[in-house]
Design a protein around this motif. Sequence first.
Motif, PDB file in Angstrom:
ATOM      1  N   GLY A 160       0.810  -1.202   0.000  1.00 23.29           N
ATOM      2  CA  GLY A 160       0.000   0.000   0.000  1.00 23.29           C
ATOM      3  C   GLY A 160       0.846   1.255   0.000  1.00 23.29           C
ATOM      4  N   THR A 162      -1.180   4.080   1.029  1.00 23.66           N
ATOM      5  CA  THR A 162      -2.116   4.868   1.823  1.00 23.66           C
ATOM      6  C   THR A 162      -2.507   4.113   3.090  1.00 23.66           C
ATOM      7  OG1 THR A 162      -2.959   5.845  -0.221  1.00 23.66           O
ATOM      8  CG2 THR A 162      -4.297   6.147   1.768  1.00 23.66           C
ATOM      9  N   THR A 163      -2.822   2.828   2.934  1.00 24.71           N
ATOM     10  CA  THR A 163      -2.991   1.914   4.059  1.00 24.71           C
ATOM     11  C   THR A 163      -2.019   0.752   3.867  1.00 24.71           C
ATOM     12  OG1 THR A 163      -4.746   0.694   2.937  1.00 24.71           O
ATOM     13  CG2 THR A 163      -5.426   2.522   4.380  1.00 24.71           C
ATOM     14  N   GLY A 166      -3.412  -0.825   0.685  1.00 24.34           N
ATOM     15  CA  GLY A 166      -4.226  -0.062  -0.246  1.00 24.34           C
ATOM     16  C   GLY A 166      -3.482   1.014  -1.014  1.00 24.34           C
ATOM     17  N   LEU A 171      -8.265   2.722  -3.232  1.00 21.56           N
ATOM     18  CA  LEU A 171      -8.754   2.847  -1.865  1.00 21.56           C
ATOM     19  C   LEU A 171      -9.729   4.011  -1.723  1.00 21.56           C
ATOM     20  CD1 LEU A 171      -8.261   1.529   0.973  1.00 21.56           C
ATOM     21  CD2 LEU A 171      -6.722   3.449   1.408  1.00 21.56           C
ATOM     22  N   PRO A 174     -13.182   1.995  -3.458  1.00 22.34           N
ATOM     23  CA  PRO A 174     -13.035   0.572  -3.764  1.00 22.34           C
ATOM     24  C   PRO A 174     -14.224  -0.002  -4.522  1.00 22.34           C
ATOM     25  CG  PRO A 174     -12.421   1.016  -1.488  1.00 22.34           C
ATOM     26  CD  PRO A 174     -13.075   2.258  -2.007  1.00 22.34           C
ATOM     27  N   ARG A 281      -8.892  -3.860   2.380  1.00 25.06           N
ATOM     28  CA  ARG A 281      -9.914  -3.157   1.604  1.00 25.06           C
ATOM     29  C   ARG A 281      -9.244  -2.249   0.571  1.00 25.06           C
ATOM     30  NH1 ARG A 281     -15.045  -1.131   0.937  1.00 25.06           N
ATOM     31  NH2 ARG A 281     -15.242   1.159   0.901  1.00 25.06           N
ATOM     32  N   GLY A 282      -9.701  -2.353  -0.671  1.00 28.43           N
ATOM     33  CA  GLY A 282      -9.140  -1.565  -1.759  1.00 28.43           C
ATOM     34  C   GLY A 282      -7.974  -2.221  -2.466  1.00 28.43           C
TER      35      GLY A 282
END
Length: 318
Positions: A160, A162-163, A166, A171, A174, A281-282
Amino acid sequence: MKKKLILDLDTGVDDAMAIMVALADPNVEILGITCSHGNTPLENVLKNTLRVLKVCNRLDIPVYRGCAEPLLAGKLHAGDFHGKDGMGDVPDADAPGLELLQKEKAVQAMIKIISENPEEVSLVATAPLTNLALAVKLEPSLPKKLKALYIMGGNTESRGNTTVCGEFNFLADPEAAHIVLDCYTCPTYIATWEFSCRNSLPWSFCETWLAQDTDKARFVEKISRHTRKMVQTERYQKELVAGPGFNSCDTYALAAAINDTLVTESEQVAVSVELAGTHTRGMMVLDYMGLLNKKHKAFIMKKIDSEKFKKMLMDALK
């Protein structure tokens, strides 16, 4: 024939660079620019896009207002990276006003332009994919009318930016990314986060690029100061897949759309997006085992001809 493009952008610094690369190519015709939330709130994206077009003396290109927020997700912006306004927080008192925007909205314009030019238009998406998701829901036959879709977004190794897992564009919406990767069955080419990192350019090139004695080079040097400073931080260095270098993420997808020989290695695989994971997620999912039973496979970019890419960037600021 010229290559016909629609650009779907969330104009921050790297989107601005992508626009300028496209405008510098005499064999490219930009039929419209549709704007989305993303790097910065939509109002800033619209202003930034017009600003770039003014610097390039191309305010004749129609710009359309798109979605100001994701389908379901909470709003996400990248103000710490691109500046609060998306363009390095260096405002221009003489920037064009929003009265220059087209009255027609982005999604409707996207459907109309593609429908009027069947199998001739390539769509380059370097923003969260909200506009594209709504367009295909309103007009399910849209992907069949596209020549190709080029996306900057997603990841291949769960890295990722960003996360934990993600990448920013996916993200930021999504559900939209999931819809687009499921519904757009035209030839699809994806420039992922890891791909852009591994094909980053030396800082010495960046210095030469920005040192050109032109108004365009001075503009990009000014708007990218904040971002270039951020890239040197310890946090960003940890995000990089390869060593430190100049990485204009969005420009890779745009460059691939206008130069068929730029990408020298890619792989074809079915893809989707994780919507429910606590940490994932994403994240883009690559289905090497065929368990998703998807007929459509995307081309995942791997390597580029860096010398061709450098020339495209140099030409953009002449």
